[in-house]
Design an enzyme around this catalytic site. Structure first.
Site, PDB file in Angstrom:
ATOM      1  N   LYS A 119       0.807  -1.317   0.133  1.00 39.36           N
ATOM      2  CA  LYS A 119      -0.135   0.143   0.013  1.00 39.36           C
ATOM      3  C   LYS A 119       0.925   1.438  -0.043  1.00 39.36           C
ATOM      4  O   LYS A 119       0.388   2.260  -0.699  1.00 39.36           O
ATOM      5  CB  LYS A 119      -0.972   0.194   1.254  1.00 39.36           C
ATOM      6  CG  LYS A 119      -2.157  -1.059   1.076  1.00 39.36           C
ATOM      7  CD  LYS A 119      -3.015  -0.871   2.372  1.00 39.36           C
ATOM      8  CE  LYS A 119      -4.020  -2.157   2.147  1.00 39.36           C
ATOM      9  NZ  LYS A 119      -5.057  -2.010   2.945  1.00 39.36           N
ATOM     10  N   ASP A 150     -10.150   2.166   1.978  1.00 42.15           N
ATOM     11  CA  ASP A 150     -10.082   1.314   3.258  1.00 42.15           C
ATOM     12  C   ASP A 150     -10.834   2.220   4.415  1.00 42.15           C
ATOM     13  O   ASP A 150     -11.504   1.685   5.151  1.00 42.15           O
ATOM     14  CB  ASP A 150      -8.675   1.038   3.715  1.00 42.15           C
ATOM     15  CG  ASP A 150      -8.219  -0.167   2.954  1.00 42.15           C
ATOM     16  OD1 ASP A 150      -8.885  -0.982   2.696  1.00 42.15           O
ATOM     17  OD2 ASP A 150      -6.909  -0.346   2.835  1.00 42.15           O
TER      18      ASP A 150
END
Length: 511
Positions: A299, A337
């Site tokens: 990420k 997220d």
């Protein structure tokens, strides 16, 4: 030729009866071809057994008698093998496979006896690596030179970027009207098996079921047809996928594949096992590789590789969604997220206490990686007092300073209960399948929390959540967050509203 790849199921039964049963199952499951692996039979009487296997066959067949020196199970001499393969041809087998190493001898043996109607596949297997494009091209020429009707090359992926070389050679063969089967074995080579129709491959192999693979990394027939929808993949199909390490556990392919299909979006979604994120992106830089979900541990690398990011991403420092802008090919990074997890937590709180909010509550985040940053930032935005607990205290302090919160070590979290009604969010992989008996925090330490959230969704009920529930604490599973962040990704990928009900049901049905 692209878009018409055949799906072939290897029959690996130890007896003729088992193979006939497997062939019936493969036919019912939607296979186009059955590969009869004679080397798997415990005992083999050529005339009797081939007659039984070929007489009333429901599918076209490919007959292979693989020796142990090429990864098979046959240990005898080639003369016996050649006789059996010739007999298979005489009995009308549609395809016969012979290894390049002995192909010239086999062709000489057939001299004048070769029946019409059987296509000869000449194969080469490399169980170590994937050669250069130049070496692969030379191999194709060598296979053609011995008189192959179909070229088959199977190599091994040391890195996912190896598959790109196979794709280039397949596309070149397609342009030259050379039928080719090009497969890259192993987990890192999975996309070679699924994207076979996109790059003009003649055929791809699928195991009848998990455990019946005849080569490393072979997907099952039902996965190939139902999850990856291989029959709908064409040259212009866009490729999306989840990039991670590990990635085999991801439910992304199931949920996105089903959602794409439901709205008629011409795309496939794959699990992409990536070691080096940057080299992956530069290798698959064509617009056809249109977007990616990004999971651990990439990420932060995805942020570094983005040309532009959604403003919120700068604060979180992590990207979980990356798309190529069609107009200029630039990589745009997003993070779904934090909205997925925070909205899941808030909605659950409000379900218990109408009007409840995160404002002024102590919100403990375990983990300081990409998901931890997303949750810490989201909680701070909602007015919570954020506490970061991490195995490495330095990383906890770094994130805490960034969001204006407090840092503690994971060991100190055991005795941290300054007030009742706190919220706990685990963003580490502790407790994830297969280590389902692990937990980041003891049951005793969970008593001060009003709500416990776990970002893990496999298993749905982690040990952490199960123990919280036993104490009467409200829980939020990773499934809830996963569905919400996936909906956000779907909308970024397609520009269409996400089919929420379908995505939720799909995920729950596959748990």
């Amino acid at each position: 030729m692209a878009g018409v790849s055949l799906v072939c199921v290897p029959l690996v039964g130890k007896s003729v009866e088992q193979m006939l049963s497997e062939m019936a199952t493969a036919t019912a499951g939607g296979a186009d071809v059955a590969e009869i692996r004679l080397d798997h039979l415990a005992s083999f009487e050529p005339r009797r057994d081939l007659d039984l296997l070929l007489r009333n066959r429901p599918l076209p067949v490919l007959v292979t008698y693989r020796p142990n020196w090429e990864g098979g199970e046959y240990e005898g001499d080639d003369g016996w093998r050649f006789e059996a393969l010739l007999l298979a041809m005489e009995l009308g087998a549609e395809y016969v496979d012979i290894e390049l190493k002995v192909a010239q001898e086999f062709v000489d043996f057939l001299s004048g006896k070769r029946p019409d109607g059987t296509k000869l596949i000449v194969s080469s297997h490399n169980y170590q690596s994937t050669p250069s494009i130049e070496d692969l091209s030379i191999l194709v020429a060598r296979i053609q030179a011995v008189g192959a009707d179909i070229v088959k090359i199977a190599t091994t992926a040391v890195d996912i970027t190896d598959v790109a070389r196979m794709f280039k050679v397949m596309v070149h063969c397609q342009g030259q009207q050379v039928p080719m089967i090009g497969l890259v074995m192993g987990d890192r080579g999975l996309m070679s098996r699924i994207l076979c129709p996109k790059f003009g491959g003649y055929l791809t192999f699928a195991a009848l079921s998990t455990g019946k693979e005849s080569a490393p990394g072979q997907p099952s027939l039902s996965d190939l047809l139902d999850i990856y929808n291989i029959k709908q993949i064409k040259a212009d199909t866009k490729v999306y996928g989840v990039v991670g390490k590990p990635v085999a556990h991801s439910k992304g392919p199931i949920i996105h594949g089903t959602a794409f299909r439901s709205v008629g979006y011409n795309a496939v979604y794959l699990p992409l096992l990536v070691d080096d994120f940057e080299s992956f992106l530069s290798t698959y830089s064509s617009p056809d590789f249109a977007g990616f979900s990004v999971t651990m541990p990439h990420k932060e690398a995805a942020l570094a590789c983005s040309d532009e990011v959604d403003p919120i991403v700068k604060y979180i420092g992590a990207v979980n969604t990356l798309i190529k802008r069609p107009s200029d090919g630039k990589l745009i990074g997003y993070n779904t997220d934090y909205t997925g997890s925070i909205s899941a937590i808030e909605t659950t709180l409000q379900g218990k206490v109408p009007g409840a909010s995160l404002a002024d509550r102590i919100f403990v985040v375990i983990g300081a990686g990409g998901a931890g940053k997303a949750l810490a930032y989201g909680a701070r935005e909602k007015g919570a007092r954020v506490v970061i607990a991490n195995r490495t205290y330095e990383r906890a302090r770094e994130l805490a300073n960034f969001v204006g919160g407090q840092a503690i070590s994971l060991a100190d979290l055991e005795n941290f209960h300054p007030e009742e009604g706190m919220i706990l969010a685990n963003t580490t992989s502790v407790g994830m399948y297969p280590n389902i008996h692990d937990t980041p925090l003891s049951k005793q330490a969970l008593k001060s929390y009003a709500l416990v959230f776990d970002a893990i969704y496999n298993p749905t009920l982690t040990r952490l959540l199960r123990e919280a529930e036993e104490l009467g604490v409200t829980i939020v599973t990773g499934v809830e967050m996963f569905v919400r962040q996936a909906m956000g990704q779907f909308e970024i990928f397609t520009g269409l509203p996400a089919p929420e009900k379908l995505m939720r049901e799909t995920l729950l049905n596959f748990h």
